[in-house]
Enzyme design. Sequence first.
Site, PDB file in Angstrom:
ATOM      1  N   HIS A  67       9.643  15.458  21.012  1.00  0.00           N
ATOM      2  CA  HIS A  67       8.695  15.410  19.899  1.00  0.00           C
ATOM      3  C   HIS A  67       7.254  15.497  20.382  1.00  0.00           C
ATOM      4  O   HIS A  67       6.894  15.017  21.463  1.00  0.00           O
ATOM      5  CB  HIS A  67       8.917  14.166  19.031  1.00  0.00           C
ATOM      6  N   ASP A 180       4.699   9.114  25.651  1.00  0.00           N
ATOM      7  CA  ASP A 180       5.735   9.226  24.622  1.00  0.00           C
ATOM      8  C   ASP A 180       5.197  10.136  23.516  1.00  0.00           C
ATOM      9  O   ASP A 180       4.442   9.673  22.658  1.00  0.00           O
ATOM     10  CB  ASP A 180       6.072   7.831  24.097  1.00  0.00           C
ATOM     11  N   GLU A 212       8.582  12.390  14.743  1.00  0.00           N
ATOM     12  CA  GLU A 212       9.598  11.482  15.278  1.00  0.00           C
ATOM     13  C   GLU A 212       9.143  10.040  15.199  1.00  0.00           C
ATOM     14  O   GLU A 212       9.931   9.145  14.866  1.00  0.00           O
ATOM     15  CB  GLU A 212       9.916  11.862  16.727  1.00  0.00           C
ATOM     16  N   GLU A 213       7.885   9.792  15.485  1.00  0.00           N
ATOM     17  CA  GLU A 213       7.386   8.421  15.492  1.00  0.00           C
ATOM     18  C   GLU A 213       7.258   7.843  14.087  1.00  0.00           C
ATOM     19  O   GLU A 213       7.124   6.625  13.927  1.00  0.00           O
ATOM     20  CB  GLU A 213       6.027   8.350  16.197  1.00  0.00           C
ATOM     21  N   HIS A 329       4.253   2.523  23.936  1.00  0.00           N
ATOM     22  CA  HIS A 329       3.466   2.470  22.694  1.00  0.00           C
ATOM     23  C   HIS A 329       2.154   1.721  22.860  1.00  0.00           C
ATOM     24  O   HIS A 329       1.569   1.264  21.876  1.00  0.00           O
ATOM     25  CB  HIS A 329       4.285   1.889  21.538  1.00  0.00           C
TER      26      HIS A 329
END
EC number: 3.4.11.-
Length: 373
Positions: A67, A180, A212-213, A329
């Site tokens: 992603h 990420d 995606e997140e 994150h």
Amino acid sequence: MSFSVQETLFSLLQHNAISGHENAVADVMLCEFRRQAKEVWRDRLGNVVARYGSDKPDALRLMIFAHMDEVGFMVRKIEPSGFLRFERVGGPAQVTMAGSIVTLTGDKGPVMGCIGIKSYHFAKGDERTQSPSVDKLWIDIGAKDKDDAIRMGIQVGTPVTLYNPPQLLANDLVCSKALDDRLGCTALLGVADAISTMELDIAVYLVASVQEEFNIRGIVPVLRRVKPDLAIGIDITPSCDTPDLHDYSEVRINQGVGITCLNYHGRGTLAGLITPPRLIRMLEQTALEHNIPVQREVAPGVITETGYIQVEQDGIPCASLSIPCRYTHSPAEVASLRDLTDCIRLLTALAGMSAAHFPVEPDSGTTQEAHPL
């Protein structure tokens, strides 16, 4: 010019792309894919897809995806004073929000700001030790008042990203925001570079996905067009080599890419992936044959698109390759360039296999006799 993992990753990390605002990264992926892919398109939701390999209509279709979006924030309200209230987009770590430097992608270009925090000299009791919730925080862009903020190109809905340019640490580690999943996007481009000159028995679809997140389902339109026989995702997973997590699992940075056995949503098992054993065997055998280090992982609290991909069509066998990452994150995620390189090597080896080596169908129940009910 040979492909550089570090240069590609650092280039992708320069861009800001919260969920639903992935254009900057998508433009890079489109440009790179178009150099060598047989077919490239971007769907209406924003997913970028590139096709490589066999042109035969009955060729096995392997989809490899990562992603483009990152966790971040969105402006909810502009105060009369010019300070900005905001909401989280995805799951940025709340304990790291106060005091963070951020970039706002305004209508007139990027605007720098910081997330305000009560001056420590005046903080009392829990205010000195506990992280405020998002409704107690604000972004300071230096605006004199609301009109000044608007003149700077800020409005309700302006996307906000964490600011931390990539830094190279010791032992091939890199620290940055948005590892990420720019790690995964880098892997896609590395695989694209490698397989573009290979004669493939299968069709390979490389997918840079959106949202995606946010909702984990942005990739779904791609599935319904590509109709893959198998799918392999690339994402990060928490590395458990730090003092706080060293007893949790055996996943370690610089020990190879992770092969997910199980993951599921942290608030219950309503969504997740149990990787079919036949796919784990395929991944481990391929890694062994090419001397690529891998490590198994069981990851409660982690969920990726595979949780939803696997139930599309007649069922799509899914596997997930996980790049170990510290401080997930947060504005300062840490991962290994070696692990990223190993991920690219493994995926390239898989893409080069014949269709017969991909176990699309379930294992037969040969260990016990089946009886009619």
